[in-house]
Design a protein around this motif. Structure first.
Motif, mmCIF file in Angstrom:
data_model
loop_
_atom_site.group_PDB
_atom_site.id
_atom_site.type_symbol
_atom_site.label_atom_id
_atom_site.label_comp_id
_atom_site.label_asym_id
_atom_site.label_seq_id
_atom_site.Cartn_x
_atom_site.Cartn_y
_atom_site.Cartn_z
ATOM 1 N N ASP A 103 0.841 -1.205 0.000
ATOM 2 C CA ASP A 103 0.000 0.000 0.000
ATOM 3 C C ASP A 103 0.874 1.253 0.000
ATOM 4 O OD1 ASP A 103 -2.279 -1.568 0.084
ATOM 5 O OD2 ASP A 103 -2.259 -1.656 2.281
ATOM 6 N N ASP A 104 0.482 2.205 -0.831
ATOM 7 C CA ASP A 104 1.182 3.503 -0.909
ATOM 8 C C ASP A 104 2.697 3.336 -0.961
ATOM 9 O OD1 ASP A 104 -1.312 4.852 -0.750
ATOM 10 O OD2 ASP A 104 -1.325 4.531 1.417
ATOM 11 N N PHE A 105 3.121 2.441 -1.782
ATOM 12 C CA PHE A 105 4.557 2.149 -1.871
ATOM 13 C C PHE A 105 5.336 3.349 -2.406
ATOM 14 C CE2 PHE A 105 8.121 -0.058 -4.146
ATOM 15 C CZ PHE A 105 8.804 -0.398 -3.002
ATOM 16 N N LYS A 106 4.680 4.093 -3.265
ATOM 17 C CA LYS A 106 5.327 5.290 -3.829
ATOM 18 C C LYS A 106 5.739 6.249 -2.696
ATOM 19 C CE LYS A 106 4.556 8.791 -7.438
ATOM 20 N NZ LYS A 106 5.380 9.704 -6.712
ATOM 21 N N GLN A 107 4.858 6.315 -1.685
ATOM 22 C CA GLN A 107 5.149 7.205 -0.539
ATOM 23 C C GLN A 107 6.382 6.742 0.228
ATOM 24 O OE1 GLN A 107 2.128 7.976 2.446
ATOM 25 N NE2 GLN A 107 0.732 8.659 0.852
ATOM 26 N N GLY B 162 12.601 1.460 0.055
ATOM 27 C CA GLY B 162 11.571 0.799 -0.759
ATOM 28 C C GLY B 162 12.005 -0.610 -1.138
ATOM 29 N N ASP B 163 13.256 -0.718 -1.532
ATOM 30 C CA ASP B 163 13.790 -2.050 -1.890
ATOM 31 C C ASP B 163 13.737 -2.994 -0.686
ATOM 32 O OD1 ASP B 163 14.285 -1.223 -4.424
ATOM 33 O OD2 ASP B 163 16.470 -1.169 -4.264
ATOM 34 N N GLN B 164 14.081 -2.435 0.459
ATOM 35 C CA GLN B 164 14.075 -3.244 1.686
ATOM 36 C C GLN B 164 12.653 -3.754 1.970
ATOM 37 O OE1 GLN B 164 15.647 -0.981 5.027
ATOM 38 N NE2 GLN B 164 15.251 -2.703 6.389
ATOM 39 N N ALA C 226 5.928 -15.315 -6.519
ATOM 40 C CA ALA C 226 6.666 -14.565 -7.544
ATOM 41 C C ALA C 226 6.450 -13.067 -7.406
ATOM 42 C CB ALA C 226 6.211 -15.013 -8.931
ATOM 43 N N ARG C 227 7.402 -12.313 -7.950
ATOM 44 C CA ARG C 227 7.224 -10.864 -8.044
ATOM 45 C C ARG C 227 6.830 -10.570 -9.487
ATOM 46 N NH1 ARG C 227 11.959 -6.355 -7.787
ATOM 47 N NH2 ARG C 227 10.639 -4.495 -7.866
ATOM 48 N N LEU C 228 5.638 -9.994 -9.646
ATOM 49 C CA LEU C 228 5.162 -9.727 -11.005
ATOM 50 C C LEU C 228 5.837 -8.486 -11.580
ATOM 51 C CD1 LEU C 228 1.339 -10.428 -10.605
ATOM 52 C CD2 LEU C 228 3.111 -11.967 -11.423
ATOM 53 N N GLY D 66 -10.016 1.084 1.004
ATOM 54 C CA GLY D 66 -9.154 1.658 2.044
ATOM 55 C C GLY D 66 -7.849 0.927 2.294
ATOM 56 N N ARG D 67 -7.564 -0.185 1.577
ATOM 57 C CA ARG D 67 -6.284 -0.924 1.667
ATOM 58 C C ARG D 67 -6.179 -1.754 2.962
ATOM 59 N NH1 ARG D 67 -5.561 3.644 -1.138
ATOM 60 N NH2 ARG D 67 -4.312 3.558 -3.044
ATOM 61 N N ASP D 68 -5.006 -2.408 3.128
ATOM 62 C CA ASP D 68 -4.728 -3.255 4.290
ATOM 63 C C ASP D 68 -5.854 -4.280 4.531
ATOM 64 O OD1 ASP D 68 -3.487 -4.343 6.458
ATOM 65 O OD2 ASP D 68 -4.071 -2.764 7.861
HETATM 66 N N1 LIG Z 1 12.219 0.965 -4.426
HETATM 67 C C1 LIG Z 1 11.675 0.453 -5.522
HETATM 68 N N2 LIG Z 1 10.577 1.027 -6.058
HETATM 69 C C2 LIG Z 1 10.017 0.472 -7.168
HETATM 70 C C3 LIG Z 1 10.568 -0.659 -7.785
HETATM 71 N N3 LIG Z 1 9.811 -0.979 -8.858
HETATM 72 C C4 LIG Z 1 8.804 -0.073 -8.904
HETATM 73 N N4 LIG Z 1 8.933 0.815 -7.884
HETATM 74 C C5 LIG Z 1 8.057 1.949 -7.535
HETATM 75 O O1 LIG Z 1 6.868 1.399 -7.003
HETATM 76 C C6 LIG Z 1 5.855 2.379 -7.058
HETATM 77 C C7 LIG Z 1 4.556 1.673 -7.415
HETATM 78 O O2 LIG Z 1 3.530 2.422 -6.964
HETATM 79 P P1 LIG Z 1 2.042 2.007 -7.285
HETATM 80 O O3 LIG Z 1 1.831 0.540 -7.081
HETATM 81 O O4 LIG Z 1 1.665 2.539 -8.616
HETATM 82 O O5 LIG Z 1 1.219 2.787 -6.255
HETATM 83 P P2 LIG Z 1 1.296 2.730 -4.676
HETATM 84 O O6 LIG Z 1 1.981 3.964 -4.206
HETATM 85 O O7 LIG Z 1 1.810 1.442 -4.151
HETATM 86 O O8 LIG Z 1 -0.241 2.872 -4.342
HETATM 87 P P3 LIG Z 1 -1.305 1.728 -4.238
HETATM 88 O O9 LIG Z 1 -0.821 0.529 -4.955
HETATM 89 O O10 LIG Z 1 -2.538 2.307 -4.866
HETATM 90 O O11 LIG Z 1 -1.490 1.502 -2.773
HETATM 91 C C8 LIG Z 1 6.297 3.401 -8.092
HETATM 92 O O12 LIG Z 1 6.609 4.611 -7.446
HETATM 93 C C9 LIG Z 1 7.584 2.794 -8.695
HETATM 94 O O13 LIG Z 1 8.552 3.759 -8.989
HETATM 95 C C10 LIG Z 1 11.748 -1.230 -7.206
HETATM 96 O O14 LIG Z 1 12.296 -2.241 -7.669
HETATM 97 N N5 LIG Z 1 12.254 -0.660 -6.097
#
Ligand SMILES: Nc1nc2c(ncn2[C@@H]2O[C@H](COP(=O)(O)OP(=O)(O)OP(=O)(O)O)[C@@H](O)[C@H]2O)c(=O)[nH]1
Length: 254
Positions: free
Chosen positions: A128-132, A142-144, A164-166, A243-245
């Motif tokens: 969730d909100d991985f971009k954040q 993020g990698d961790q 797997a990681r898609l 709402g995620r989670d």
């Molecule tokens: N650190 C890291 N980031 C990655 C990698 N591959 C993709 N990303 C980032 O992963 C993020 C994916 O975000 P999204 O899945 O679109 O959106 P999210 O912020 O997770 O939001 P939701 O999925 O809606 O909860 C982007 O910002 C990519 O740049 C990686 O190998 N390492």
């Protein structure tokens, strides 16, 4: 390298194989010597011939075969490394997308999978909100998170289930022969374990969560698998919207 050669190589090892080849060479030479002597009507001095054969084959075969078996072992290691590179995601060490499809289709059509009465479940899991996390704590953090997520999945889903990681922060799992209750329990375990897995950064610990869409289905084949993927993706989308989670389990409309 053919599977038979690979199997013999791995089970006997270099010393075992050289020994086996040397003994075979000596025995075959004695057999041929006896055969030719009979065919040509020559007097057979078995004692002298055997001594000669043991001396020649016993000296040359180990030297030649030691070298050849060494080459084969190197080819075997290279082949293994190439297969790994082609099938494993280098960051998280789980299968990559391409290999996941192949492996899943094989797992679904395996005898053990077809015999049992449970359902198969296709999980699509996304942080969730991985971009954040990337934006606020950096890409290394993020990698961790991706590595920890993969470790959680691997610790919950064991062989023969496929993890797997898609791509990006999206993972998939194929669970074979489970009950509906088990599917829900696996999904809940993932959510709990991810919620409790804190990442350690210079600014302190970072927590994160995941969302899961699951498609349950029966049968095998590419079409069923594709439908399951679509259903799980839709379920994931609904969890994100809600709402995620969380997780949502949806039976594939078959
Ligand atoms: N650190 C890291 N980031 C990655 C990698 N591959 C993709 N990303 C980032 O992963 C993020 C994916 O975000 P999204 O899945 O679109 O959106 P999210 O912020 O997770 O939001 P939701 O999925 O809606 O909860 C982007 O910002 C990519 O740049 C990686 O190998 N390492």
């Amino acid at each position: 390298m053919t599977p038979i050669i690979r199997h013999v190589l791995r089970s006997l090892g270099r010393t075992g194989l050289v020994l086996a080849l040397t003994i075979s060479a000596i025995l075959i030479s004695i057999l041929l010597d006896t055969l030719f002597a009979k065919l040509l009507g020559l007097a057979l001095d078995l004692h002298r011939d055997v001594m000669m054969i043991i001396l020649i084959a016993g000296l040359t075969t180990p030297i030649l075969s030691w070298y050849l078996v060494g080459l084969l072992l190197r080819v075997d290691v290279m082949e293994r490394e190439m297969t790994q590179l082609a099938s494993i995601d280098s960051l998280t060490s789980v299968y990559n997308r391409g290999y996941f499809y192949k492996k899943s289709l094989t797992a679904l059509s395996s005898k053990a999978s077809l015999k049992k009465s449970g359902v198969s479940a296709f999980f699509v899991l996304d942080l969730d909100d991985f971009k954040q996390i990337n934006d606020q704590h950096g890409h290394l953090c993020g990698d961790q998170a991706l590595v920890v997520f993969a470790e959680v999945l691997r610790s919950i889903f064991h062989y023969p289930n496929v993890v797997a990681r898609l791509g990006g922060d999206e993972f998939a799992v194929l669970l074979c022969n489970a009950t509906e209750a088990e599917v829900a329990s696996f999904a809940q375990s993932v959510l709990d374990r991810v919620r409790n897995a804190a990442l350690v950064t210079e600014q302190g610990t970072v927590n994160f969560t995941a969302s899961i869409g699951v498609a349950t289905f029966q049968g095998q084949g590419e079409q069923v698998f594709e439908k399951a993927f679509q259903t799980a993706d839709k379920a994931l989308y609904e969890v994100k919207r809600a709402g995620r989670d969380g997780y949502k389990i949806q039976a594939v409309d078959q």
